[in-house]
Write an enzyme that holds these catalytic residues in place. Structure first.
Site, PDB file in Angstrom:
ATOM      1  N   ARG A 169      69.757 -83.678  36.768  1.00 36.23           N
ATOM      2  CA  ARG A 169      68.521 -83.996  36.033  1.00 36.23           C
ATOM      3  C   ARG A 169      68.196 -82.912  35.018  1.00 36.23           C
ATOM      4  NH1 ARG A 169      64.571 -84.408  40.640  1.00 36.23           N
ATOM      5  NH2 ARG A 169      62.970 -84.810  39.083  1.00 36.23           N
ATOM      6  N   ARG A 226      61.814 -86.545  47.835  1.00 37.38           N
ATOM      7  CA  ARG A 226      62.457 -87.537  46.976  1.00 37.38           C
ATOM      8  C   ARG A 226      63.962 -87.311  47.010  1.00 37.38           C
ATOM      9  NH1 ARG A 226      59.273 -87.102  41.278  1.00 37.38           N
ATOM     10  NH2 ARG A 226      61.416 -87.262  40.545  1.00 37.38           N
ATOM     11  N   ARG A 279      58.867 -79.682  46.835  1.00 39.85           N
ATOM     12  CA  ARG A 279      58.069 -80.890  46.571  1.00 39.85           C
ATOM     13  C   ARG A 279      58.262 -81.934  47.674  1.00 39.85           C
ATOM     14  NH1 ARG A 279      58.094 -83.730  40.853  1.00 39.85           N
ATOM     15  NH2 ARG A 279      60.351 -83.667  41.095  1.00 39.85           N
ATOM     16  N   ARG A 308      61.309 -89.623  26.835  1.00 39.98           N
ATOM     17  CA  ARG A 308      62.316 -88.650  27.250  1.00 39.98           C
ATOM     18  C   ARG A 308      63.522 -88.656  26.324  1.00 39.98           C
ATOM     19  NH1 ARG A 308      60.580 -88.650  33.073  1.00 39.98           N
ATOM     20  NH2 ARG A 308      61.641 -86.920  34.068  1.00 39.98           N
ATOM     21  N   LYS A 321      54.204 -81.696  35.466  1.00 42.65           N
ATOM     22  CA  LYS A 321      53.641 -82.751  34.610  1.00 42.65           C
ATOM     23  C   LYS A 321      52.693 -83.659  35.399  1.00 42.65           C
ATOM     24  CE  LYS A 321      57.747 -84.424  33.638  1.00 42.65           C
ATOM     25  NZ  LYS A 321      58.566 -83.483  34.416  1.00 42.65           N
TER      26      LYS A 321
HETATM   27  P1  ADP Z   1      60.157 -85.534  37.140  1.00 47.98           P
HETATM   28  O1  ADP Z   1      58.648 -85.639  37.054  1.00 47.98           O
HETATM   29  O2  ADP Z   1      60.569 -84.719  38.304  1.00 47.98           O
HETATM   30  O3  ADP Z   1      60.779 -85.103  35.865  1.00 47.98           O
HETATM   31  P2  ADP Z   1      59.982 -88.403  37.121  1.00 47.98           P
HETATM   32  O4  ADP Z   1      59.236 -88.831  38.325  1.00 47.98           O
HETATM   33  O5  ADP Z   1      59.251 -88.351  35.832  1.00 47.98           O
HETATM   34  O6  ADP Z   1      60.672 -87.010  37.443  1.00 47.98           O
HETATM   35  O7  ADP Z   1      61.250 -89.326  36.899  1.00 47.98           O
HETATM   36  C1  ADP Z   1      62.151 -89.602  37.944  1.00 47.98           C
HETATM   37  C2  ADP Z   1      63.352 -90.319  37.363  1.00 47.98           C
HETATM   38  O8  ADP Z   1      62.951 -91.589  36.813  1.00 47.98           O
HETATM   39  C3  ADP Z   1      64.057 -89.605  36.207  1.00 47.98           C
HETATM   40  O9  ADP Z   1      64.979 -88.621  36.655  1.00 47.98           O
HETATM   41  C4  ADP Z   1      64.738 -90.778  35.518  1.00 47.98           C
HETATM   42  O10 ADP Z   1      65.887 -91.208  36.226  1.00 47.98           O
HETATM   43  C5  ADP Z   1      63.692 -91.877  35.630  1.00 47.98           C
HETATM   44  N1  ADP Z   1      62.774 -91.842  34.475  1.00 47.98           N
HETATM   45  C6  ADP Z   1      61.471 -91.479  34.482  1.00 47.98           C
HETATM   46  N2  ADP Z   1      60.952 -91.555  33.244  1.00 47.98           N
HETATM   47  C7  ADP Z   1      61.952 -91.947  32.429  1.00 47.98           C
HETATM   48  C8  ADP Z   1      62.068 -92.180  31.035  1.00 47.98           C
HETATM   49  N3  ADP Z   1      61.027 -91.987  30.207  1.00 47.98           N
HETATM   50  N4  ADP Z   1      63.266 -92.591  30.552  1.00 47.98           N
HETATM   51  C9  ADP Z   1      64.316 -92.793  31.366  1.00 47.98           C
HETATM   52  N5  ADP Z   1      64.290 -92.564  32.677  1.00 47.98           N
HETATM   53  C10 ADP Z   1      63.121 -92.154  33.229  1.00 47.98           C
HETATM   54  P1  ADP Z   2      56.754 -82.954  37.559  1.00 50.69           P
HETATM   55  O1  ADP Z   2      55.838 -84.153  37.506  1.00 50.69           O
HETATM   56  O2  ADP Z   2      56.842 -82.224  36.256  1.00 50.69           O
HETATM   57  O3  ADP Z   2      58.106 -83.282  38.101  1.00 50.69           O
HETATM   58  P2  ADP Z   2      55.043 -82.060  39.791  1.00 50.69           P
HETATM   59  O4  ADP Z   2      53.662 -82.089  39.239  1.00 50.69           O
HETATM   60  O5  ADP Z   2      55.448 -83.114  40.732  1.00 50.69           O
HETATM   61  O6  ADP Z   2      56.099 -81.891  38.576  1.00 50.69           O
HETATM   62  O7  ADP Z   2      55.233 -80.622  40.481  1.00 50.69           O
HETATM   63  C1  ADP Z   2      56.446 -80.281  41.144  1.00 50.69           C
HETATM   64  C2  ADP Z   2      56.100 -79.532  42.437  1.00 50.69           C
HETATM   65  O8  ADP Z   2      55.517 -78.266  42.105  1.00 50.69           O
HETATM   66  C3  ADP Z   2      55.100 -80.236  43.333  1.00 50.69           C
HETATM   67  O9  ADP Z   2      55.425 -79.976  44.671  1.00 50.69           O
HETATM   68  C4  ADP Z   2      53.745 -79.609  42.957  1.00 50.69           C
HETATM   69  O10 ADP Z   2      52.853 -79.636  44.049  1.00 50.69           O
HETATM   70  C5  ADP Z   2      54.168 -78.184  42.605  1.00 50.69           C
HETATM   71  N1  ADP Z   2      53.383 -77.604  41.489  1.00 50.69           N
HETATM   72  C6  ADP Z   2      52.975 -78.214  40.360  1.00 50.69           C
HETATM   73  N2  ADP Z   2      52.312 -77.345  39.549  1.00 50.69           N
HETATM   74  C7  ADP Z   2      52.329 -76.162  40.196  1.00 50.69           C
HETATM   75  C8  ADP Z   2      51.811 -74.857  39.887  1.00 50.69           C
HETATM   76  N3  ADP Z   2      51.160 -74.607  38.737  1.00 50.69           N
HETATM   77  N4  ADP Z   2      52.014 -73.882  40.772  1.00 50.69           N
HETATM   78  C9  ADP Z   2      52.679 -74.136  41.920  1.00 50.69           C
HETATM   79  N5  ADP Z   2      53.182 -75.322  42.268  1.00 50.69           N
HETATM   80  C10 ADP Z   2      53.011 -76.336  41.421  1.00 50.69           C
END
Ligand code: ADP
Ligand code: ADP
Length: 219
Positions: A173, A162, A131, A92, A17
């Site tokens: 998660r 992280r 990541r 979410r 994302k």
């Molecule tokens: P990822 O991209 O790996 O799904 P995020 O960086 O979006 O993780 O979110 C990290 C954490 O922050 C989530 O696991 C949750 O604890 C909190 N968080 C993020 N966005 C939301 C949301 N919209 N509602 C509730 N908690 C959130």
């Molecule tokens: P999210 O915000 O959904 O948690 P991220 O964008 O942070 O996901 O991506 C998670 C991990 O996967 C990061 O280390 C990123 O560099 C890698 N990644 C994201 N998209 C791709 C892809 N299309 N192919 C390979 N690796 C990816």
């Protein structure tokens, strides 16, 4: 492509994302709004919001809806969000989606699209395990596919894993995603704004799929 764009990016942890949101925000000239980034920034700054959110994040749980909706409501009222935004990781839960609808209705606008990035679980695990994030600028790397240039980020910041990307928390998660966020799929599908995009393949390929899908969403 038209510049005004109000889109939500949904998907399980590590689906890509954030990676796609950065590119889409540049493409459409709108801000990238990530609730995860906002919480992490508040934690790093020692702010009250960070203190309220930290325990939930480290346990792999969601931050309560009222807290999350509060920060999004404030952010969407800022001038740069008036011509659009890419929301990353929000909403979410169904109450968050309803809250977002209220905010947008009050502004007299609506979402153009909700993009669900689908990635099979084995790929998610590889993405999340590799990541790494810069503690200073937030830039996201992957140890296998997109490693930092040295031991540090290009900006000089420290690149670390992280805490919530450790395996036990990732499991929690994913479970949280299945129970609390997946119901949004039906919510947005019945509204007609949902587009489901295959998130496998390299980031350029996924980006092309998303922009193609967005091009089909309305005016
Ligand atoms: P990822 O991209 O790996 O799904 P995020 O960086 O979006 O993780 O979110 C990290 C954490 O922050 C989530 O696991 C949750 O604890 C909190 N968080 C993020 N966005 C939301 C949301 N919209 N509602 C509730 N908690 C959130
Ligand atoms: P999210 O915000 O959904 O948690 P991220 O964008 O942070 O996901 O991506 C998670 C991990 O996967 C990061 O280390 C990123 O560099 C890698 N990644 C994201 N998209 C791709 C892809 N299309 N192919 C390979 N690796 C990816």
């Amino acid at each position: 492509m038209r510049r005004e764009m109000r889109a939500v990016l949904m998907g399980p942890p590590s689906a890509g994302k954030g990676t796609q949101a950065v590119r889409l925000a540049a493409e459409f000239g709108v801000p990238h709004i990530s609730t995860g980034d906002m919480f992490r920034a508040a934690i790093a700054a020692g702010a009250e919001l960070g203190r309220r959110a930290q325990g939930f994040i480290e346990a792999g749980k969601l931050v309560p809806d009222d807290v999350t909706l509060g920060i999004v409501c404030e952010r969407l009222a800022e001038a740069d969000a008036m011509s659009g935004f890419i929301l990353d990781g929000f909403p979410r839960t169904v109450p968050q989606a309803e809250g977002l609808e209220d905010i947008l209705r009050a502004q007299g606008v609506r979402l153009d699209a909700v993009v669900l990035i689908e990635v099979p679980e084995d790929v998610l695990v590889r993405r999340v395990t590799g990541r790494r994030v810069c503690e200073k600028c937030g830039r996201v790397y992957h140890m296998e596919w997109n490693p930092p240039p040295g031991s540090a980020c290009e900006c000089g910041g420290l690149v670390t894993q992280r805490k919530d990307d450790f395996p036990e928390t990732v499991k929690e998660r994913l479970a949280t995603y299945r129970t609390q966020t997946e119901p949004l799929r039906d919510y947005y599908a019945s509204e007609g704004s949902l587009v489901v995009v295959d998130g496998t393949g390299d980031p350029d390929e996924v980006f092309r799929r998303i922009t193609r899908a967005l091009g089909r969403c309305g005016s």
